[in-house]
Design an enzyme around this catalytic site. Structure first.
Site, PDB file in Angstrom:
ATOM      1  CG  ASP A 341      -2.088   0.886   1.155  1.00 39.00           C
ATOM      2  OD1 ASP A 341      -2.160   1.678   0.203  1.00 39.00           O
ATOM      3  OD2 ASP A 341      -2.951   0.805   2.053  1.00 39.00           O
ATOM      4  CG  ASP A 452      -5.976  -6.330   1.500  1.00 39.29           C
ATOM      5  OD1 ASP A 452      -6.839  -7.067   2.012  1.00 39.29           O
ATOM      6  OD2 ASP A 452      -5.031  -5.844   2.153  1.00 39.29           O
ATOM      7  CG  ASP A 521      -4.025  -8.596   8.069  1.00 36.15           C
ATOM      8  OD1 ASP A 521      -3.566  -9.008   6.987  1.00 36.15           O
ATOM      9  OD2 ASP A 521      -4.866  -7.679   8.136  1.00 36.15           O
TER      10      ASP A 521
END
Length: 698
Positions: A341, A452, A521
């Site tokens: 990101d 994502d 995660d």
């Protein structure tokens, strides 16, 4: 032949299992048998004809129908419920005909028809012979002129042999705590597992396994199944008061409706199910083989060692920082460098930029091409993170198209992680995302995409929907599949990874498009042991991206972190600059070891030897398909002293061949390693990886 037609009905046979169905005396399509394959098609029992119990419990309530509708005096949870145009709210299905298609994947089609209305329901049964699995789905066809409202339409109902005392295994969790394996007795009533979040969810998985209460990894009867769908789903395990147990699986009917117009069809997602007479391990290996052989876009190819820069730089990405990390990663033997990101227009935090999928001009004034060229020059491929289904209100896209998000006009638009969900059920949204991501892939040498999705749905409205707004739950996933499928067709060389804040989109449906799944995660190694074991109930190791990061206690050795991640598709996500030369050199050695064994991990058979859910000393083993080599991983977390570690009994070896196990003197027979076992010495938070090699034959 895998499908047999006899006087009693139909028999579907895989390599070791049999499944039988037929018409009973009342003309109902009923379940006859599911279990170990019998000697002859004529050996399977006839269709049952149960008697009524009382005026309150008709025979229909005890009849194990293959696909029961809401009708009559059944009083069971049905597979299908509809409302016809005249207000009639039940469906009475009767057998019309059967069709059989032979080939590599034989298929039986049973056609049912409503007794009064032009509704045809086709039940599909596809046999995956080598994998001991049967695939089922259903198709509804409106053959009339008036619309039909579908209120529930599941994929399949799976019946267990009559009796009581069954136990259900399933997966539960939450964000950063996915895939916890649960086992619990089934009692009278309904046990419901589901997702209402528009994705598969962190909280439950569309998988089940049922045994008689005593099965383990290597022994016992297990009936198991999963749904190939990436949206709202539902599993209902029903135990009746007449010692019958059934499991329904399919689309969630919560807040669901579908307007089936004249001449239209509605097709459910597939349910795969099987029977194991050798415990949960064999059940998992059936799924693993199916996924690698028939679902994954790139089959059973080994996966590259990946480095992802997210934890090192967060949103502060630019060419200089990424090249610095890429050089260190290449020195360690990494093969794929992924920028996460922060690379696209206006993306300085999670408050802006989503939807504007072009390089940020401030961070990358010359675009991404110079960075990609330097990564390629280092001998690595380049990958990128995207989140196409989302949009920030602070973005060019949202300012131009605020109507493109899922919303109710009269309600506030709830933001999760400062973002809203684009309604990918809309064709204009699909077109925008296809064009934008296609341009990104066409203009750059990108080999890997991490896709994502970082929130669940809210205000699930579609104000200008072409039909009932409640169709959004299905049309969203269909739109997602269309976008992803179109991009895959245009860029078949790209490896795609499914991520949704970790493991919220982990299902067999997405693996027709993605080669990998980001399981969680949570990269803390001791937590990952349980997450990875739960993940392995359905998915092979090659699909599980697993990073070595800086997350976790300082007392965890780097080797422990690597060994945990080596049990899947190895990735690295730590801050390599902070690792220092000595740690990077150690990592390089571990990566070299992984490259030597990953073909076994990715393409071989998996055996869960000791469960991290149950033991602080756990072990997992992988064996090549030809049984010539293997690898054993063992982990010890915290065990109070004094303690002696129990023996480990290997699995999957040729009992008559001789094998050497790294760290042990001499060769022993496969039978000896499996029956007498071996003993390891590990300190707290210690681990080991031991290669297993067949000794040369005389």
């Amino acid at each position: 032949m895998s499908i047999h037609t006899t006087d009693q009905g139909w028999v579907l046979e895989t390599a070791t299992t049999g499944y039988a169905l037929g018409l009973n005396a009342a003309g109902l399509l009923t379940h006859r048998y599911w279990g170990r394959r019998l000697t002859s098609p004529d050996d399977y029992p006839p269709a049952p004809n149960p008697l009524a119990w009382a005026s309150f419990n008709s025979a229909a309530q005890s009849t194990p129908e293959e696909y029961p509708g809401y009708a009559g005096e059944t009083f069971i949870d049905p597979c299908i419920k509809v409302t016809f145009a005249d207000g009639v709210r039940d469906v009475v299905l009767r057998f019309e005909s059967a069709e059989q298609r032979d080939g590599d994947q034989p298929e039986l089609r049973i056609i049912l028809r409503d007794t009064a209305y032009p509704l045809r329901v086709t039940l599909h049964y596809r046999v995956h012979h080598a994998h001991d699995l049967i695939e089922r789905w259903a198709t509804a066809t409106n053959e009339g002129d008036a619309p039909i409202s579908i209120e529930r339409m599941l994929s399949a109902e799976w019946h267990l042999p009559p009796g009581s005392g069954y136990r259900l295994s399933h997966l539960t969790g939450r964000w950063a705590d996915e895939m916890n394996l649960r086992r619990e007795p089934l009692v009278q009533g309904l046990k419901v597992l589901e997702s209402r979040r528009i994705n598969t969810s962190h909280h439950h998985s569309p998988w089940f396994a049922i045994d008689r209460g005593a099965a383990d990894e290597d022994s016992g009867q297990v009936w198991f199944g999963a749904l190939a769908w990436s949206g709202n789903w539902k599993i209902v395990a029903e135990v009746t008061d007449f010692d019958t147990t059934r499991v329904k699986i399919g689309l969630n009917d919560w807040d669901f409706a579908w307007r089936l117009g004249a001449g239209e069809q509605f097709v459910t997602p597939s349910s795969f199910a099987g029977y194991s007479d050798a415990g949960f391990g064999k059940a998992s290996r059936s799924f693993h083989d199916l996924v690698r052989a028939q679902l994954l876009p790139h089959g059973d190819a080994v996966r590259q060692v990946l480095y992802n820069s997210w934890e090192a730089t967060l949103f502060d990405v630019d060419e200089r920082s990424q090249v610095e990390l890429a050089r260190l990663a290449a020195e360690m033997g990494v093969e794929l460098f992924v920028m996460d990101d922060g690379w696209f227009h206006g993306r300085t935090s999670d408050r802006a930029g989503l939807g504007d999928w072009w390089p940020d001009a401030v961070k990358f004034p010359s675009g991404l091409s110079p960075l990609i060229a330097q990564v390629n020059a280092l001998g690595m491929q380049f990958g990128l993170w995207v989140e196409p289904e989302m949009v920030n209100p602070d973005s060019e896209l949202y300012r131009a198209h605020p109507d493109w998000v899922i919303h109710f006009p009269t309600r506030a638009r709830t933001e999760g992680r400062n973002q809203l969900i684009l309604n990918v059920a809309r064709q204009d949204v699909q077109g925008y995302l296809i064009d934008t991501i296609d341009r990104l892939l066409t203009e750059h040498n990108i080999a890997f995409i991490k896709w994502d999705m970082n929130r669940s749905v809210s205000e699930p409205g579609w104000p200008d929907a072409p039909g009932d707004q409640r169709e959004i739950w299905v049309r969203y996933v269909q739109g997602l599949y269309h976008i992803w499928g179109t991009l895959r067709a245009r860029h078949p060389q790209v490896i795609w990874q499914s991520c949704s804040g970790g493991g919220a989109r982990a299902d067999l449906g997405i693996l027709r498009l993605a080669d990998q799944i980001w399981a969680s995660d949570n990269t803390e190694p001791t937590a990952r042991l349980q997450i990875q074991e739960g993940f392995s109930q359905v998915f092979p190791a090659s699909t599980m991206e697993s990073w070595v990061t800086d997350m976790g206690p300082e007392y965890l050795p780097l080797s422990f972190r690597f060994h945990v991640s080596m049990c899947g598709s190895l990735g690295v996500g730590g801050h390599l600059v902070h690792w220092g030369a000595a740690r990077r050199a150690e990592a390089a050695g571990l990566i070299a070891l992984y490259k030597a064994i990953r073909h076994i991990v990715h393409q071989g058979d998996m055996y869960r030897l000791r469960s991290p859910h149950d033991h602080a000393f756990s072990a997992v083993q992988y064996v090549s398909k030809d049984k010539a080599e293997g690898v054993l991983f063992a982990f010890r977390t915290h065990i109070p002293r004094p303690a002696n570690l129990p023996p480990i009994y290997l699995r999957g070896l040729d009992p008559d061949a001789r094998y050497e196990v790294e760290g042990f003197a001499g060769a022993r027979s496969g039978r000896a390693w499996m029956e007498a076992g071996l003993t390891l010495e590990l300190a707290d938070f210690g681990s080991t990886a031991r290669r297993i090699t067949e000794a040369l034959r005389d």
